[in-house]
Design a protein around this motif. Sequence first.
Motif, PDB file in Angstrom:
ATOM      1  N   UNK A 146       0.851  -1.193   0.000  1.00 52.43           N
ATOM      2  CA  UNK A 146       0.000   0.000   0.000  1.00 52.43           C
ATOM      3  C   UNK A 146       0.884   1.240   0.000  1.00 52.43           C
ATOM      4  N   UNK A 147       0.501   2.217  -0.763  1.00 54.73           N
ATOM      5  CA  UNK A 147       1.229   3.490  -0.785  1.00 54.73           C
ATOM      6  C   UNK A 147       0.968   4.230   0.522  1.00 54.73           C
ATOM      7  N   UNK A 148       1.954   4.971   0.951  1.00 55.12           N
ATOM      8  CA  UNK A 148       1.829   5.737   2.191  1.00 55.12           C
ATOM      9  C   UNK A 148       0.843   6.881   2.006  1.00 55.12           C
ATOM     10  N   UNK A 149      -0.094   7.006   2.919  1.00 55.16           N
ATOM     11  CA  UNK A 149      -1.012   8.143   2.838  1.00 55.16           C
ATOM     12  C   UNK A 149      -0.344   9.405   3.390  1.00 55.16           C
ATOM     13  N   UNK A 150      -0.909  10.532   3.058  1.00 60.18           N
ATOM     14  CA  UNK A 150      -0.480  11.783   3.674  1.00 60.18           C
ATOM     15  C   UNK A 150      -1.146  11.877   5.041  1.00 60.18           C
ATOM     16  N   UNK A 151      -0.575  12.679   5.905  1.00 59.78           N
ATOM     17  CA  UNK A 151      -1.234  12.925   7.184  1.00 59.78           C
ATOM     18  C   UNK A 151      -2.559  13.644   6.886  1.00 59.78           C
ATOM     19  N   UNK A 152      -3.633  13.176   7.463  1.00 58.56           N
ATOM     20  CA  UNK A 152      -4.945  13.739   7.113  1.00 58.56           C
ATOM     21  C   UNK A 152      -5.236  15.081   7.781  1.00 58.56           C
ATOM     22  N   UNK A 153      -6.126  15.833   7.144  1.00 58.66           N
ATOM     23  CA  UNK A 153      -6.693  17.032   7.746  1.00 58.66           C
ATOM     24  C   UNK A 153      -7.951  16.595   8.468  1.00 58.66           C
ATOM     25  N   UNK A 207       7.677   7.341   5.542  1.00 57.67           N
ATOM     26  CA  UNK A 207       7.277   7.142   4.142  1.00 57.67           C
ATOM     27  C   UNK A 207       8.483   6.804   3.259  1.00 57.67           C
ATOM     28  N   UNK A 208       9.637   7.384   3.595  1.00 59.20           N
ATOM     29  CA  UNK A 208      10.852   7.168   2.796  1.00 59.20           C
ATOM     30  C   UNK A 208      11.693   5.988   3.283  1.00 59.20           C
ATOM     31  N   UNK A 209      11.299   5.363   4.381  1.00 60.76           N
ATOM     32  CA  UNK A 209      12.108   4.288   4.961  1.00 60.76           C
ATOM     33  C   UNK A 209      12.077   3.028   4.098  1.00 60.76           C
ATOM     34  N   UNK A 210      13.134   2.216   4.147  1.00 60.02           N
ATOM     35  CA  UNK A 210      13.133   0.948   3.411  1.00 60.02           C
ATOM     36  C   UNK A 210      12.013   0.012   3.870  1.00 60.02           C
ATOM     37  N   UNK A 261      -0.830  -1.718   8.034  1.00 58.34           N
ATOM     38  CA  UNK A 261       0.379  -1.168   8.649  1.00 58.34           C
ATOM     39  C   UNK A 261       0.321   0.357   8.649  1.00 58.34           C
ATOM     40  N   UNK A 262      -0.068   0.932   7.513  1.00 63.08           N
ATOM     41  CA  UNK A 262      -0.153   2.392   7.429  1.00 63.08           C
ATOM     42  C   UNK A 262      -1.234   2.932   8.360  1.00 63.08           C
ATOM     43  N   UNK A 263      -2.332   2.214   8.482  1.00 62.72           N
ATOM     44  CA  UNK A 263      -3.399   2.652   9.377  1.00 62.72           C
ATOM     45  C   UNK A 263      -2.911   2.658  10.826  1.00 62.72           C
ATOM     46  N   UNK A 264      -2.210   1.595  11.217  1.00 66.95           N
ATOM     47  CA  UNK A 264      -1.647   1.512  12.560  1.00 66.95           C
ATOM     48  C   UNK A 264      -0.635   2.635  12.785  1.00 66.95           C
ATOM     49  N   UNK A 265       0.193   2.900  11.777  1.00 69.33           N
ATOM     50  CA  UNK A 265       1.204   3.944  11.902  1.00 69.33           C
ATOM     51  C   UNK A 265       0.550   5.325  11.942  1.00 69.33           C
ATOM     52  N   UNK A 266      -0.571   5.499  11.268  1.00 70.20           N
ATOM     53  CA  UNK A 266      -1.295   6.765  11.327  1.00 70.20           C
ATOM     54  C   UNK A 266      -1.810   7.030  12.746  1.00 70.20           C
TER      55      UNK A 266
END
Length: 136
Positions: free
Chosen positions: A7-14, A40-43, A52-57
């Motif tokens: 999954x592509x990294x999302x931007x931080x939401x408004x 977002x830039x990490x290996x 994973x992105x949802x958890x990280x958000x």
Amino acid sequence: MLRFEHAEAPDLPDFEVEKDGELVEFVWPARTVQWWEMWKASPQAEHFSSTDWDFLLDTALIHARYWRGDMSLAAELRLRVAKHGATMEDRARLRMAFAEADEADGGEGSSGAAAAKERYAKLRVIKPGKDDAAGG
């Protein structure tokens, strides 16, 4: 076995938060914005799925509160980033390895010793027979 879907990294939401009974726009601390861009830039990010992105958000919200002075969240923040391989120790525990390092040592590991699979490839299980003391 699960099928991995990158999954592509999302931007931080408004979004808005309630403050003194009114909705106001949430402003991400500059440090959290930098932290998010680092992830977002990490290996590791090439191996993150949507969950994973949802958890990280959610972790970014904890990071924001931490950088606004809520030190009570330090332990939770540390536990959460460890799950994504934030430090060398975390990556070792998760058995993450950078491809360049693995290629540089021929897959032998940092000690220079043969990989465990290679070292133990010829080992076989010996079952006790009738004549063995343990076998009767």
